[in-house]
Write a protein that holds these residues in place. Structure first.
Motif, short mmCIF file in Angstrom:
data_model
loop_
_atom_site.label_atom_id
_atom_site.label_comp_id
_atom_site.label_asym_id
_atom_site.label_seq_id
_atom_site.Cartn_x
_atom_site.Cartn_y
_atom_site.Cartn_z
N SER A 97 0.83 -1.21 0.00
CA SER A 97 0.00 0.00 0.00
C SER A 97 0.87 1.26 0.00
CB SER A 97 -0.89 -0.01 1.23
OG SER A 97 -0.09 -0.20 2.39
N ALA A 99 2.48 2.84 1.98
CA ALA A 99 2.70 3.33 3.35
C ALA A 99 3.53 4.60 3.38
CB ALA A 99 3.35 2.23 4.21
N LEU A 100 3.18 5.55 2.51
CA LEU A 100 3.85 6.85 2.56
C LEU A 100 3.26 7.65 3.71
CD1 LEU A 100 3.87 7.75 -1.24
CD2 LEU A 100 5.72 6.78 0.11
N PHE A 101 4.10 8.46 4.37
CA PHE A 101 3.61 9.24 5.50
C PHE A 101 2.77 10.40 4.97
CE2 PHE A 101 7.85 7.61 6.92
CZ PHE A 101 7.35 6.59 7.70
N PRO A 102 1.47 10.41 5.29
CA PRO A 102 0.60 11.43 4.70
C PRO A 102 0.86 12.84 5.22
CG PRO A 102 -0.60 10.11 6.30
CD PRO A 102 0.75 9.48 6.16
N HIS A 103 1.49 12.93 6.39
CA HIS A 103 1.70 14.26 6.97
C HIS A 103 3.04 14.87 6.56
CE1 HIS A 103 3.61 11.35 9.53
NE2 HIS A 103 4.19 12.27 10.26
N MET A 104 3.73 14.21 5.65
CA MET A 104 5.01 14.75 5.20
C MET A 104 4.99 14.95 3.69
SD MET A 104 7.71 12.40 7.24
CE MET A 104 7.41 11.93 8.93
N THR A 105 5.86 15.84 3.23
CA THR A 105 6.00 16.03 1.79
C THR A 105 6.74 14.83 1.20
OG1 THR A 105 8.12 17.10 2.04
CG2 THR A 105 6.19 18.53 2.02
N ASP A 108 10.31 14.88 2.34
CA ASP A 108 10.47 14.46 3.73
C ASP A 108 10.26 12.96 3.89
OD1 ASP A 108 11.21 16.85 4.81
OD2 ASP A 108 9.16 17.51 5.19
N TYR A 112 13.31 10.43 5.13
CA TYR A 112 13.02 9.92 6.48
C TYR A 112 14.11 9.00 7.02
CZ TYR A 112 10.13 8.25 10.35
OH TYR A 112 9.65 7.95 11.60
N ARG A 144 2.58 16.65 -1.51
CA ARG A 144 2.13 15.66 -0.53
C ARG A 144 1.80 14.35 -1.26
NH1 ARG A 144 1.24 17.14 5.08
NH2 ARG A 144 2.01 19.25 5.15
N ARG A 160 12.12 6.14 -1.46
CA ARG A 160 12.27 6.23 -0.02
C ARG A 160 13.06 5.03 0.52
NH1 ARG A 160 7.09 6.06 3.94
NH2 ARG A 160 7.13 3.92 3.22
N ALA A 161 12.87 3.87 -0.13
CA ALA A 161 13.58 2.69 0.32
C ALA A 161 15.01 2.67 -0.22
CB ALA A 161 12.83 1.43 -0.11
N LEU B 199 2.21 2.34 8.51
CA LEU B 199 3.05 3.53 8.59
C LEU B 199 4.05 3.40 9.72
CD1 LEU B 199 0.37 6.31 8.01
CD2 LEU B 199 2.01 5.40 6.39
N LEU B 206 12.53 2.01 8.08
CA LEU B 206 13.45 3.03 7.60
C LEU B 206 14.46 3.43 8.67
CD1 LEU B 206 10.84 5.09 5.63
CD2 LEU B 206 12.79 3.92 4.64
N LEU B 221 0.23 11.95 13.58
CA LEU B 221 -0.95 11.44 12.87
C LEU B 221 -2.15 11.26 13.79
CD1 LEU B 221 0.64 8.93 10.35
CD2 LEU B 221 -0.41 11.12 9.87
N GLY B 305 6.03 18.23 6.96
CA GLY B 305 7.06 17.35 7.52
C GLY B 305 7.55 17.76 8.89
#
Lengths: 430, 308
Positions: A97, A99-105, A108, A112, A144, A160-161, B199, B206, B221, B305
């Motif tokens: 899915s 799993a990107l952090f929705p609260h970061m650009t 970012d 991470y 975003r 990201r990975a 998440l 990471l 979050l 971020g």
């Protein structure tokens, strides 16, 4: 068995990941992975292939550190990672899915992992920029994740990975959420990317075509066990079990009993003659461990069977070829190929003992109405003649094409005997 | 026959509504809510504002009509300002305490309780099937200097002499924490339960440890849950009346107690316009505090971020 396993494990330099006799049991009864031994060579693209619930995702999670094995050990670059949490393992995962952090650009998100290593701000910015270039998303850093399309999110997850330069990249069905066209595109990109970065990829998929297209090695899993490991060609052309033959590609299965076994001599393959419902079939095989009288299954790929006009076939079968007469019951035009269903049997008319064999022939542009008159053009060349339902035909294939699969009891037992490193056949079959 | 007649009747009813413009249909649907809030919320509020500008009769009861600012001038009395200060401080402390106790509890419920989740959630709710009043009185029995807790502590030799907690700010604080904790736990639980566990896994994958993951992923979050929980606790806590009245004795007054006294007091101790002025002030004060709070939250949310 165990000591043998340990001895080979010391030669760790070759392998990025080794699973040695790994089992994972959830709760009291659910066994997700059963005694799995697997060595992943450095820099290869390996696919874990199998139907849902076959344990492939659990295997990936065991390597990532999200699960701990019940028994057995896992080595990453020769180092036992038992008990190590995910954040202490040099592997990164691309989630199904994303799993990107929705609260970061996007930037970012990609940075991470680097931030966790407390790298310098400029270094992070530089490497994030490079990663965005690599996945062909330059300039998207300020956006975003929610503002990106599925394919773009997929690329961000990859960046990201990969930006962390892990020993191994784990990919959990990363393309399953994309539509067909985009998936094909991303497959090519993934393959190119893997070639470029040279990092070992372990790729979980249930899509056999995807596995064949992308991988250097394929591990077919079923019911938590390893069914077969090999190159895409090996797995496709030389399936060792009925499950593998059935799961990868389309296969005809012809059941019968071994009548005669001629062991291999002078480097030639051994020959196994099998009495089946559609006549005696001769198979040249590397597997000579079948005995006379044993029940076996012959696997026959549809595209490896030639269709010949009944009249033009010789009475005496040519050397090295098996022939069976039959009647076309269905003919379907698939575009690149023509698919026929041919009813064959002891009596070529197709008695009660008969069975349907699927045959696929390359579409070479021939027309049904105008068969080539030129007798010199061999009628055995596939696709020169298009057949219609009701026509009498002869099916012909070379002896090496028919695969003898042992049929004793169930597929699983067969799998255990055939695959070299499965120590306990018949264990825990409830 | 009837089956075919009914739809046509119904259709006629529907089409009458459908012929209305969109705003008309919306208004029709909103009408019950408008009437309810108009009669039971807006009208009393306006009435209260009017009363706050009227002149006290001097001996309790309804005031005389007029326009005066006396009641508001009276507010500036340091004695009353102190009550404002105490109330706001206690409300703030109570909210923070509920958050600090509630977050770990909600986190446990959402992530670790797995099988016992429902049972534990039920255990949190069950006390609330008894009246607020009775529960608070129960605390009076527990915290009394000759009460259950005091006797147990003395019997165990942990304290010497009786417990002197009742009728102190500490007793009020205990009462607040007990009564308001669920209001904090539930929004937090919902936020944590909805948090995509992948998440958290991605963060660990990471290279972020548990604590780093909490600060960078879990907390940001679930911030909406924190905001909701804090508002749910802070707003009613500012108007709290019962807990200080029962557990705080006569010395530890909240705004609510002061306001209640202006209306319930006998004779000269009752002052409706002053009580109304106090009420209006509390409402305005809350509106200001809550809006500052929400604005600050929105700024946090829009910062991309985790810089640094």
């Amino acid at each position: 068995m165990r000591s043998e396993v340990d001895a080979t494990a010391r030669d760790a330099s070759l392998y990025d990941v080794e699973l040695l006799g790994v089992s994972k049991t959830f709760g009291a009864t659910t066994q997700a992975v059963h005694d799995l031994t697997l060595r992943v060579e450095r820099g290869i693209f390996l696919s874990l292939l199998g139907p849902s619930g076959c344990g492939k995702t659990t295997t990936l999670r065991l390597i990532a550190g999200f699960e701990q094995p019940t028994t057995g050990s896992i080595m990453i670059r020769g180092r036992d990672v038992a008990g190590l949490p995910p954040y202490r393992r040099d592997v990164n995962t691309v989630f199904q899915s994303y799993a990107l952090f929705p609260h970061m650009t996007v930037a970012d998100n990609i940075g991470y992992g680097l931030r966790q290593q407390h790298l310098h701000r400029d270094e992070i910015r530089r490497r994030v920029g490079e990663a965005l270039e690599m996945v062909r998303l330059p300039g998207a850093g300020g956006r975003r994740p929610a503002q990106l399309s599925g394919g773009q999110q997929q690329r961000v997850a990859l960046a990201r990975a990969l930006v962390n330069r892990p020993t191994v990249l784990l990919l959990d069905e990363p393309l399953s959420a994309l539509d067909l066209k985009l998936r094909k595109e991303m497959q090519q990109e993934l393959k190119a990317l893997q070639h470029e970065v040279g990092i070992t990829f372990i790729y979980v998929t249930h899509d056999q075509e995807e596995a064949i297209t992308l991988s250097n090695r394929i591990v077919v899993m079923n019911g938590g066990r390893l069914e077969q490991e090999g190159s895409p060609t090996e797995v496709y052309d030389r399936p060792r079990t009925r499950f593998v033959a059935d799961f990868i590609g389309l296969t005809n299965f012809i059941e019968g009993r071994v009548r005669e076994v001629i062991p291999a001599v002078n480097g030639e393959q051994s020959t196994v003659t099998v009495t089946t419902g559609i006549g005696e079939i001769c198979c040249a095989s590397d597997q000579s461990d079948v005995s006379v009288g044993e029940a076996v299954t012959i696997a026959l790929r549809p595209e490896k069977v030639s269709l010949v006009e009944s009249a033009s076939a010789d009475d005496s079968p040519r050397d090295g070829w098996s022939t069976v007469g039959g009647i076309v019951t269905q003919a379907a035009f698939l575009g690149a190929q023509n698919e026929y269903r041919v009813r064959v049997g002891k009596e070529s008319s197709g008695g009660s003992q008969g069975q349907e064999i699927v045959v696929r022939q390359q579409n070479l542009g021939a027309m049904a109405e105008t068969p080539p008159n030129d007798e010199s053009s061999s009628p055995t060349i596939d696709g020169w003649r298009v057949f219609g339902p009701g026509e009498r035909v002869v099916l012909a294939w070379r002896h090496e094409v028919g695969l003898v699969l042992r049929d004793s009891g169930d597929d699983r037992a067969t799998g255990d005997r055939v695959s070299a490193q499965a120590p306990t056949p018949h264990a825990s079959r409830a | 026959m009837r089956a075919s007649a009914n739809p046509s009747l119904r259709d006629r009813g529907f089409s009458a509504i459908q012929r209305l413009p969109l705003w008309g249909r919306s208004l029709l649907l909103l009408a019950p809510a408008f009437v309810w809030y108009g009669v039971f919320f807006l009208a009393p509020l306006v009435n209260m504002v009017i009363i706050s500008f009227e002149e006290s009769s001097g001996y309790g009861g309804p005031p005389a009509p007029g326009f005066h600012l006396d009641s508001y001038r009276q507010l500036l009395n340091p004695l009353y300002l102190k009550v404002f200060g105490v109330t706001l401080r206690m409300a703030l402390l109570g909210t923070v305490a509920c958050l600090l106790v509630g977050y770990p509890l909600a986190y446990f419920l959402a992530t670790r309780a797995s099988r016992h989740k429902t049972t534990l959630l039920l255990l949190i709710i069950v006390p609330f099937w008894t009246s607020f009043l009775i529960r608070t009185y129960a605390w009076e029995t527990i915290l009394d200097s000759d009460g259950v807790l005091s006797n147990i502590l003395q019997a165990l030799g942990i304290t010497h002499g009786s417990l002197n907690v009742l009728y102190t700010p500490t007793a009020i604080f205990i009462g607040i924490l007990y009564n308001y904790l669920p209001l904090m736990i539930f929004p937090l639980y919902v936020a944590l339960d909805r948090l995509d566990k992948r998440l958290v896994e991605a963060s660990k994958d990471l290279g972020a440890g548990r604590i780093a993951t909490f600060w960078q992923v879990t907390l940001p979050l679930t911030l909406p849950g924190v905001v909701t929980g804090c508002l749910l606790v802070f707003i009613p806590l500012t108007g709290e009346y019962l807990i200080p009245a029962i557990l705080g004795g006569s010395k530890n007054l909240f705004m609510g107690n002061l306001i209640g006294e202006q209306f319930q007091g006998q004779g000269a101790s009752s002052d409706w316009p002053f009580g109304a002025a106090l009420g209006v002030t509390v409402v305005v004060l809350l509106l200001i505090v809550v809006n500052i709070y929400l604005l600050a939250f929105r700024r946090v949310q829009s910062v991309p971020g985790q810089a640094g």
